[in-house]
Enzyme design. Structure first.
Site, short mmCIF file in Angstrom:
data_model
loop_
_atom_site.label_atom_id
_atom_site.label_comp_id
_atom_site.label_asym_id
_atom_site.label_seq_id
_atom_site.Cartn_x
_atom_site.Cartn_y
_atom_site.Cartn_z
N SER A 132 -25.09 4.49 18.88
CA SER A 132 -25.68 5.28 18.06
C SER A 132 -27.15 4.91 17.28
O SER A 132 -27.60 5.56 16.89
CB SER A 132 -24.79 5.55 17.16
OG SER A 132 -24.20 4.82 16.16
N SER B 92 -22.07 0.59 19.33
CA SER B 92 -24.12 1.43 19.43
C SER B 92 -25.10 0.07 18.85
O SER B 92 -26.02 0.71 18.53
CB SER B 92 -24.01 1.46 18.02
OG SER B 92 -22.91 3.34 18.05
N LYS C 119 -30.51 0.99 9.64
CA LYS C 119 -30.09 2.26 10.06
C LYS C 119 -29.19 3.12 9.08
O LYS C 119 -28.92 2.62 7.98
CB LYS C 119 -28.98 1.99 11.69
CG LYS C 119 -28.51 3.07 11.68
CD LYS C 119 -27.79 2.29 12.44
CE LYS C 119 -26.73 3.51 13.55
NZ LYS C 119 -25.19 3.38 14.42
N1 GLN Z 1 -21.03 5.52 21.66
C1 GLN Z 1 -20.18 5.22 20.86
C2 GLN Z 1 -18.58 5.97 20.11
O1 GLN Z 1 -19.59 7.74 20.49
C3 GLN Z 1 -20.15 3.85 19.84
C4 GLN Z 1 -20.36 4.00 18.24
C5 GLN Z 1 -20.47 3.02 17.65
O2 GLN Z 1 -20.67 1.80 18.02
N2 GLN Z 1 -21.15 3.01 16.51
O3 GLN Z 1 -18.22 6.14 19.36
#
Ligand code: GLN
Length: 482
Positions: free
Chosen positions: A147, A171, A72
């Site tokens: 994400s 994420s 990532k």
């Molecule tokens: N979807 C969650 C957020 O928007 C988690 C993001 C993540 O785990 N990086 O914060």
């Protein structure tokens, strides 16, 4: 060679060992898959040239010797761009390897590129990437989740056998569930965060996405371990987590089913049924099932939002046009330079989080917002601790719904945030959880369930997850057209 696309790391290692294929051929094979499919899928921001990839590793005897993978784009790879899918870091070149990157290279992994993501890992749909959308290989009108949407989509489509993601509130697990792959969020502190660009420092963890639990355990073995460069790193012993994978459940295993999650209001019927079926399967394999209620679940998302935004606002203060990346070309004063740089460099979601973070951190409000959020966090931790006095693992759905249409939630922040309803409490408690494929909806979209353990119970999670996969076929289904 076509059958290699969905081969496991375990199988690929055998093929390399038996000299059925060379390291160069394997690398070319996966690079060609990105070339062929990723124009449409959008899972990678860059695929590196073959020579530079091969130069980075020599240890083909290592645990991941000669096996390609993708990171990532918030994990630093020396002399490569690390953009966090943001304009502000579009041309930022890392001067060192993250500890996870270093460990992977030492064990012979071939790091073939940078995976696309939500900007600075903020989002649940991969729509906030400043560069391009990512599509779900099971249905290209749908989001892969986020994400870590790039890592999940690439592994699901057989473009690569493994990927690293990061998980602050879900994420890794949410995109893993929406794309039908395995994703682990390890115990906080078990994998080094050194060289990983921070979103919420008390929540972030690096984890692994693969198609099988066995492969997941293998990659985890390479990245887990203590790191003096990360002050929150725990004293985790280095070992090969695949050694205990017998295909059987540990004896006298007790699993707690989180009733108020599995039967939560609003959960999709197909998901409810698939998770129930997974629980029955585990019972058939010998687990004792108990009912558990976690009352704090309902408060987790609100607490997460406060903590996530305040930590994000602090972490992103460093991107000011002076130290890293992009600087606005025209300005008269220093303040104007800061403002223009951050206004042009960050996308809307990032700016919104910085604003909210600074608001809740302001002296007037910090007691109301942050102190209360920390109280909720302590309660969540305590509820998990108490539950684990009684059971070895917990089960919850990973998400309340399957993959949603691209564009359908982006203007509905509450619905978007609720994507993480079942995942955020695990980050707040700091415990490990793995999402494993357990079925499909009527529309042929993948479903995942979470196995959650107490701190440092990764070994048990892998044992149980592997036994489940040895007795089910869900992970063997792949999206059509790849
Ligand atoms: N979807 C969650 C957020 O928007 C988690 C993001 C993540 O785990 N990086 O914060």
């Amino acid at each position: 060679m076509k059958n290699l696309a969905f081969a496991t790391i375990k199988e690929l290692k055998e093929k390399l060992k038996n000299k059925e294929i060379t390291v160069e051929e394997l690398l070319t094979f996966f690079k060609d898959r990105f070339e062929k499919f990723d124009g449409e899928l959008g899972s990678a921001l860059a695929i590196f040239d073959t020579k530079s990839i091969l130069k980075e590793t020599a240890n083909y005897e290592g645990l991941l010797g000669g096996i390609p993978g993708i990171l990532k784009d918030n994990i630093c790879q020396k002399s490569r761009i690390t953009s966090c899918a943001s304009k502000i870091l579009e041309n930022f070149v890392s001067t060192y390897d993250a500890t996870v990157t270093e460990n992977l290279k030492k064990e012979g992994a071939l790091l073939i590129g940078r995976a696309n993501m939500d900007e600075f890992a903020m989002g649940s749909s991969s729509e906030t990437s400043a560069f391009k959308l990512i599509k779900n290989p099971w249905n290209k009108e749908c989001s892969p989740g986020g994400s870590s949407g790039g890592p999940a989509a690439a592994v699901a489509a057989g473009l690569i056998p493994w990927a690293l993601g990061t998980d602050t509130g879900g994420s890794i697990r949410q995109p893993a569930a929406l794309c039908g792959v395995v994703g682990i969020k390890p115990t906080y502190g078990s994998v080094s965060r050194s060289g990983v660009i921070a979103l919420g420092s008390s929540l972030d963890q690096v984890g692994v996405l693969t198609r099988t639990v066995y492969d997941n355990a293998l990659v985890y073995s390479v990245i887990a371990g203590n790191d003096p460069k990360d002050s929150t790193s725990a004293n985790v012993e280095k070992k090969d987590y695949t050694k205990q994978l017998t295909g059987k459940l540990p004896e006298n295993l007790k699993i707690g089913v989180v009733e108020n999650a599995v039967n939560a209001e609003g959960i999709d019927k197909d998901i409810h049924n698939a998770v129930q079926a997974a629980i029955s399967k585990l019972e058939k394999l010998g687990a004792k099932i108990k009912k558990v209620n976690l009352k704090s679940l309902e408060y987790a998302t609100a607490a997460y939002i406060i903590i996530n935004r305040s930590e994000a606002a602090s972490n992103l203060a460093r991107f000011d046009g002076v130290r890293y990346g992009f600087r606005a070309p025209e300005y008269k004063t220093l303040n104007e330079m800061y403002n223009k740089t951050r206004d042009d460099g960050f996308g809307d979601e990032v700016k919104l989080r910085i604003l909210i973070g600074n608001y809740v951190l302001a002296a007037d409000h910090v007691g109301d917002f942050c102190a209360n959020a920390e109280k909720v966090r302590s309660w969540i931790k305590k509820e998990f601790q108490d539950a684990f006095q009684d059971v070895d693992l917990l089960v919850m759905p990973t998400t309340g719904g399957a993959a949603f249409k691209i564009g359908s939630l982006i203007d509905n922040p509450i619905e978007m945030i609720l994507q993480d309803f079942f995942t955020v409490s695990i980050n707040l408690a700091g415990v490990p959880a793995v999402s494993i494929p357990c079925g499909f909806t009527k529309n042929n979209l993948p479903i995942g369930f979470q196995l959650i353990g107490p701190h440092f119970a990764e070994e048990v999670l892998f044992q149980v997850g592997h036994a489940y996969q040895e007795n089910t076929e869900w992970h063997k289904k792949h999206p059509e057209g790849y």
